[in-house]
Design an enzyme around this catalytic site. Sequence first.
Site, PDB file in Angstrom:
ATOM      1  N   LYS A  13      42.905  43.413  47.627  1.00 56.85           N
ATOM      2  CA  LYS A  13      43.870  43.915  48.796  1.00 56.85           C
ATOM      3  C   LYS A  13      44.606  45.070  48.833  1.00 56.85           C
ATOM      4  O   LYS A  13      45.236  45.101  49.971  1.00 56.85           O
ATOM      5  CB  LYS A  13      45.017  42.412  48.651  1.00 56.85           C
ATOM      6  CG  LYS A  13      45.478  42.835  47.090  1.00 56.85           C
ATOM      7  CD  LYS A  13      46.619  41.606  46.726  1.00 56.85           C
ATOM      8  CE  LYS A  13      46.895  41.921  45.283  1.00 56.85           C
ATOM      9  NZ  LYS A  13      45.925  42.152  44.263  1.00 56.85           N
ATOM     10  N   ARG A  88      55.319  37.220  42.399  1.00 64.49           N
ATOM     11  CA  ARG A  88      54.126  36.909  41.349  1.00 64.49           C
ATOM     12  C   ARG A  88      54.402  35.487  41.590  1.00 64.49           C
ATOM     13  O   ARG A  88      53.508  34.824  40.878  1.00 64.49           O
ATOM     14  CB  ARG A  88      54.096  37.431  40.352  1.00 64.49           C
ATOM     15  CG  ARG A  88      52.301  38.344  40.884  1.00 64.49           C
ATOM     16  CD  ARG A  88      51.713  39.502  39.335  1.00 64.49           C
ATOM     17  NE  ARG A  88      50.472  39.054  40.162  1.00 64.49           N
ATOM     18  CZ  ARG A  88      49.629  39.945  40.302  1.00 64.49           C
ATOM     19  NH1 ARG A  88      49.740  40.031  38.882  1.00 64.49           N
ATOM     20  NH2 ARG A  88      49.123  41.098  40.567  1.00 64.49           N
ATOM     21  N   ARG A 127      31.271  46.241  37.104  1.00 63.26           N
ATOM     22  CA  ARG A 127      31.824  47.489  36.977  1.00 63.26           C
ATOM     23  C   ARG A 127      31.308  47.969  35.405  1.00 63.26           C
ATOM     24  O   ARG A 127      31.512  46.978  33.744  1.00 63.26           O
ATOM     25  CB  ARG A 127      33.361  47.377  36.774  1.00 63.26           C
ATOM     26  CG  ARG A 127      34.005  46.949  37.641  1.00 63.26           C
ATOM     27  CD  ARG A 127      35.571  47.436  38.375  1.00 63.26           C
ATOM     28  NE  ARG A 127      36.248  47.137  37.166  1.00 63.26           N
ATOM     29  CZ  ARG A 127      37.496  46.967  37.133  1.00 63.26           C
ATOM     30  NH1 ARG A 127      38.141  47.942  38.156  1.00 63.26           N
ATOM     31  NH2 ARG A 127      38.246  46.448  36.533  1.00 63.26           N
ATOM     32  N   ARG A 160      33.853  46.997  30.376  1.00 58.10           N
ATOM     33  CA  ARG A 160      35.282  46.715  28.892  1.00 58.10           C
ATOM     34  C   ARG A 160      35.092  45.580  28.824  1.00 58.10           C
ATOM     35  O   ARG A 160      34.920  44.405  29.866  1.00 58.10           O
ATOM     36  CB  ARG A 160      35.808  47.390  29.937  1.00 58.10           C
ATOM     37  CG  ARG A 160      36.647  48.229  30.547  1.00 58.10           C
ATOM     38  CD  ARG A 160      37.615  49.870  31.321  1.00 58.10           C
ATOM     39  NE  ARG A 160      38.432  47.821  31.711  1.00 58.10           N
ATOM     40  CZ  ARG A 160      39.123  48.572  32.152  1.00 58.10           C
ATOM     41  NH1 ARG A 160      40.178  49.342  31.887  1.00 58.10           N
ATOM     42  NH2 ARG A 160      40.299  47.097  32.603  1.00 58.10           N
ATOM     43  N   ARG A 171      42.622  35.398  33.610  1.00 58.29           N
ATOM     44  CA  ARG A 171      43.722  36.051  34.319  1.00 58.29           C
ATOM     45  C   ARG A 171      43.234  35.793  35.862  1.00 58.29           C
ATOM     46  O   ARG A 171      44.607  34.927  36.105  1.00 58.29           O
ATOM     47  CB  ARG A 171      42.841  37.407  34.531  1.00 58.29           C
ATOM     48  CG  ARG A 171      43.172  38.654  32.865  1.00 58.29           C
ATOM     49  CD  ARG A 171      43.173  39.572  33.890  1.00 58.29           C
ATOM     50  NE  ARG A 171      42.382  40.426  34.843  1.00 58.29           N
ATOM     51  CZ  ARG A 171      41.958  40.908  34.071  1.00 58.29           C
ATOM     52  NH1 ARG A 171      41.152  41.125  32.831  1.00 58.29           N
ATOM     53  NH2 ARG A 171      39.547  41.668  34.743  1.00 58.29           N
TER      54      ARG A 171
END
Length: 217
Positions: A13, A88, A127, A160, A171
């Site tokens: 986004k 949010r 990643r 990470r 999350r």
Amino acid sequence: MNLIFLGKQGVGKGTYASRLAERYKWPKISAGDLLREEIAKKSPMGREIESVINSGHLVKPEQISALIEKRIQEADCKNGFIFDGYPRSMEQVRLLEGMQKKLGMKIDLVVNFTASDKVLLERLTGRRTCRKCAAIYHIKNIPPKVPGICDKCGGELYQRDDDTEAAIRVRWEEYDRQTKPLIDYYEKKGMLAEIDASDEVDKIMPRVLEIIEKRMK
Ligand SMILES: [Zn+2]
């Protein structure tokens, strides 16, 4: 046009918001960026926010909305802006609506970007970060020349903890819990557009423009 862009981490986004910001000169506004800027300014509010964050607590919705309220009154927001990942929660929606009333401002459209968990996980778990210079790679999309080694500094690339599937799922759960009610709310008000953003950015962008230009008429 005043827009709200919603979507899970990895859905892109922010990238769509940046492209639109460039095209229409509507600034992209993210609550996280505003908080970081305020902290960097070392204003009284910035110091307060910093100490809240450092103590492991969440910044109060009222503080976030105060920063947002200030930001959208700046000259570059005159013709429109894009909220990137804000509001949010329903609490933030209510604060935003108070602001809308006070400033005589309205939100024209809420765009919810979606993608399958599989697509998002592939993007996020691929990643790799350089231990030395923090450069970011992706095993598929932005691979380093030599696997596991940073092109820029020769440092070791690692995944990470934040980028592991388990951490991402935690999350997401939190995101769904907070954001679902707000998506339902905007849908009921006829303000919501959904965009499946599973494909590449260049393929999705025309669809984003179509939805927004339709709303501009
Ligand atoms: Zn490096």
